[in-house]
Motif scaffolding. Sequence first.
Motif, mmCIF file in Angstrom:
data_model
loop_
_atom_site.group_PDB
_atom_site.id
_atom_site.type_symbol
_atom_site.label_atom_id
_atom_site.label_comp_id
_atom_site.label_asym_id
_atom_site.label_seq_id
_atom_site.Cartn_x
_atom_site.Cartn_y
_atom_site.Cartn_z
ATOM 1 N N ALA A 182 0.859 -1.186 0.000
ATOM 2 C CA ALA A 182 0.000 0.000 0.000
ATOM 3 C C ALA A 182 0.896 1.237 0.000
ATOM 4 C CB ALA A 182 -0.911 -0.001 1.221
ATOM 5 N N THR A 183 0.461 2.246 -0.752
ATOM 6 C CA THR A 183 1.246 3.476 -0.853
ATOM 7 C C THR A 183 0.588 4.569 -0.008
ATOM 8 O OG1 THR A 183 1.973 2.916 -3.095
ATOM 9 C CG2 THR A 183 2.155 5.225 -2.411
ATOM 10 N N VAL A 184 1.401 5.166 0.838
ATOM 11 C CA VAL A 184 0.893 6.229 1.706
ATOM 12 C C VAL A 184 1.742 7.491 1.495
ATOM 13 C CG1 VAL A 184 -0.020 4.668 3.455
ATOM 14 C CG2 VAL A 184 2.342 5.432 3.604
ATOM 15 N N PRO A 185 1.116 8.654 1.570
ATOM 16 C CA PRO A 185 1.873 9.898 1.408
ATOM 17 C C PRO A 185 2.585 10.280 2.709
ATOM 18 C CG PRO A 185 -0.433 10.395 1.739
ATOM 19 C CD PRO A 185 -0.340 8.898 1.703
ATOM 20 N N ASN A 186 3.680 11.015 2.564
ATOM 21 C CA ASN A 186 4.446 11.495 3.715
ATOM 22 C C ASN A 186 4.855 12.946 3.468
ATOM 23 O OD1 ASN A 186 5.414 9.067 5.675
ATOM 24 N ND2 ASN A 186 5.152 8.326 3.583
ATOM 25 N N LEU A 187 4.687 13.762 4.471
ATOM 26 C CA LEU A 187 5.137 15.141 4.418
ATOM 27 C C LEU A 187 6.144 15.323 5.550
ATOM 28 C CD1 LEU A 187 4.787 17.811 2.924
ATOM 29 C CD2 LEU A 187 3.005 18.420 4.571
ATOM 30 N N LEU A 188 7.405 15.454 5.177
ATOM 31 C CA LEU A 188 8.489 15.458 6.152
ATOM 32 C C LEU A 188 9.243 16.783 6.105
ATOM 33 C CD1 LEU A 188 9.791 11.925 5.155
ATOM 34 C CD2 LEU A 188 8.383 12.442 7.157
ATOM 35 N N VAL A 189 9.888 17.109 7.205
ATOM 36 C CA VAL A 189 10.698 18.318 7.247
ATOM 37 C C VAL A 189 12.067 17.966 7.817
ATOM 38 C CG1 VAL A 189 9.826 19.031 9.528
ATOM 39 C CG2 VAL A 189 10.833 20.722 7.996
ATOM 40 N N LEU A 190 13.088 18.437 7.117
ATOM 41 C CA LEU A 190 14.465 18.179 7.527
ATOM 42 C C LEU A 190 15.202 19.498 7.687
ATOM 43 C CD1 LEU A 190 13.516 15.846 5.335
ATOM 44 C CD2 LEU A 190 15.858 15.040 5.666
ATOM 45 N N THR A 191 16.127 19.523 8.622
ATOM 46 C CA THR A 191 17.036 20.655 8.752
ATOM 47 C C THR A 191 18.395 20.201 8.241
ATOM 48 O OG1 THR A 191 15.880 21.516 10.681
ATOM 49 C CG2 THR A 191 18.123 22.301 10.313
ATOM 50 N N VAL A 192 18.896 20.922 7.247
ATOM 51 C CA VAL A 192 20.180 20.582 6.635
ATOM 52 C C VAL A 192 21.146 21.733 6.895
ATOM 53 C CG1 VAL A 192 21.370 20.000 4.487
ATOM 54 C CG2 VAL A 192 19.005 19.243 4.860
ATOM 55 N N ALA A 193 22.333 21.390 7.354
ATOM 56 C CA ALA A 193 23.328 22.419 7.686
ATOM 57 C C ALA A 193 24.612 22.177 6.906
ATOM 58 C CB ALA A 193 23.623 22.409 9.186
ATOM 59 N N LYS A 194 25.198 23.282 6.459
ATOM 60 C CA LYS A 194 26.478 23.227 5.768
ATOM 61 C C LYS A 194 27.575 23.555 6.767
ATOM 62 C CE LYS A 194 28.984 25.390 1.918
ATOM 63 N NZ LYS A 194 28.930 26.452 0.884
ATOM 64 N N ASN A 195 28.486 22.617 6.937
ATOM 65 C CA ASN A 195 29.580 22.799 7.885
ATOM 66 C C ASN A 195 30.893 22.656 7.130
ATOM 67 O OD1 ASN A 195 31.188 23.005 10.131
ATOM 68 N ND2 ASN A 195 30.711 20.963 10.928
ATOM 69 N N GLY A 196 31.433 23.804 6.683
ATOM 70 C CA GLY A 196 32.625 23.746 5.842
ATOM 71 C C GLY A 196 32.246 23.139 4.499
ATOM 72 N N GLY A 197 32.891 22.065 4.127
ATOM 73 C CA GLY A 197 32.554 21.394 2.878
ATOM 74 C C GLY A 197 31.624 20.214 3.084
ATOM 75 N N GLU A 198 31.121 20.057 4.295
ATOM 76 C CA GLU A 198 30.267 18.914 4.625
ATOM 77 C C GLU A 198 28.831 19.361 4.850
ATOM 78 O OE1 GLU A 198 30.483 15.049 7.644
ATOM 79 O OE2 GLU A 198 31.396 16.956 8.238
ATOM 80 N N TRP A 199 27.898 18.556 4.349
ATOM 81 C CA TRP A 199 26.476 18.813 4.538
ATOM 82 C C TRP A 199 25.895 17.741 5.452
ATOM 83 C CZ3 TRP A 199 23.657 22.892 2.387
ATOM 84 C CH2 TRP A 199 24.364 23.688 1.486
ATOM 85 N N LEU A 200 25.183 18.171 6.503
ATOM 86 C CA LEU A 200 24.651 17.234 7.486
ATOM 87 C C LEU A 200 23.159 17.466 7.709
ATOM 88 C CD1 LEU A 200 27.454 17.471 10.222
ATOM 89 C CD2 LEU A 200 27.207 15.706 8.465
ATOM 90 N N VAL A 201 22.445 16.383 7.935
ATOM 91 C CA VAL A 201 21.054 16.464 8.360
ATOM 92 C C VAL A 201 21.063 16.541 9.883
ATOM 93 C CG1 VAL A 201 18.821 15.298 8.421
ATOM 94 C CG2 VAL A 201 20.251 15.156 6.364
ATOM 95 N N THR A 202 20.503 17.609 10.416
ATOM 96 C CA THR A 202 20.538 17.797 11.867
ATOM 97 C C THR A 202 19.192 17.520 12.531
ATOM 98 O OG1 THR A 202 20.027 20.164 11.671
ATOM 99 C CG2 THR A 202 22.364 19.522 11.645
ATOM 100 N N ASP A 203 18.122 17.469 11.743
ATOM 101 C CA ASP A 203 16.807 17.164 12.308
ATOM 102 C C ASP A 203 15.938 16.538 11.230
ATOM 103 O OD1 ASP A 203 14.921 16.934 14.267
ATOM 104 O OD2 ASP A 203 14.221 19.021 14.140
#
Length: 217
Positions: A182-203
Amino acid sequence: MSETETVETTTETTEQQAETVVLAKSEETPAPIVDSKPVSTKSFGERAYPFLAAATVLFAVAAVVLGVLWHGSARDYDALKSSQADRDRAAQVAKDYTLRSLTYDYRNLPAFFDGVQRGTSDALKDRYTQVHDTLAKIMTDAQVVATGDVVGTSVEAKGNDQYTVTVYATQKTQNVQQQDPATVPNLLVLTVAKNGGEWLVTDYGPKDIGAKSGAAK
């Protein structure tokens, strides 16, 4: 001839000679009028030099002004491109992470936990570490198999190289109680931070429907 007649004759002769001289001078060509102003001996190039020098200065000033404006516009354009590139990168990081979090198989849970802890902040890693055992038992008992798909993203810059990314996704799932996927919809929120040359998901989590989202991508 008397002395008186001789004097009169001499006088008439003298007057006639004077008239002849006056008439002769009056018939001569009049002398040209000479301008009292001195004639310039400068050449055309010498006279035009001051005007050419002034024009050169004006062109130089205009070139400098245009150069400054062009460099300013170039810097603004570069900054705009850099900002857009960062937004695109944040959207891609959020999309990749969402796919990893919505795709799993109870028969290979180490791959799932590796995916959701990769490219994240220490705080987010700890959250998964704390629920690891409980979540693994639930997924194993229910024999859950799921596949995620991202429909679209919306990015909002928060400053300090941090971005809030709303992700519109779907997840196809099946488990021991629901054999048909079964297919269900999802509405998600992420916080993405740039730390120097690295990108991280923080939330990461479900989106509050009442929250304001950024521009859709």
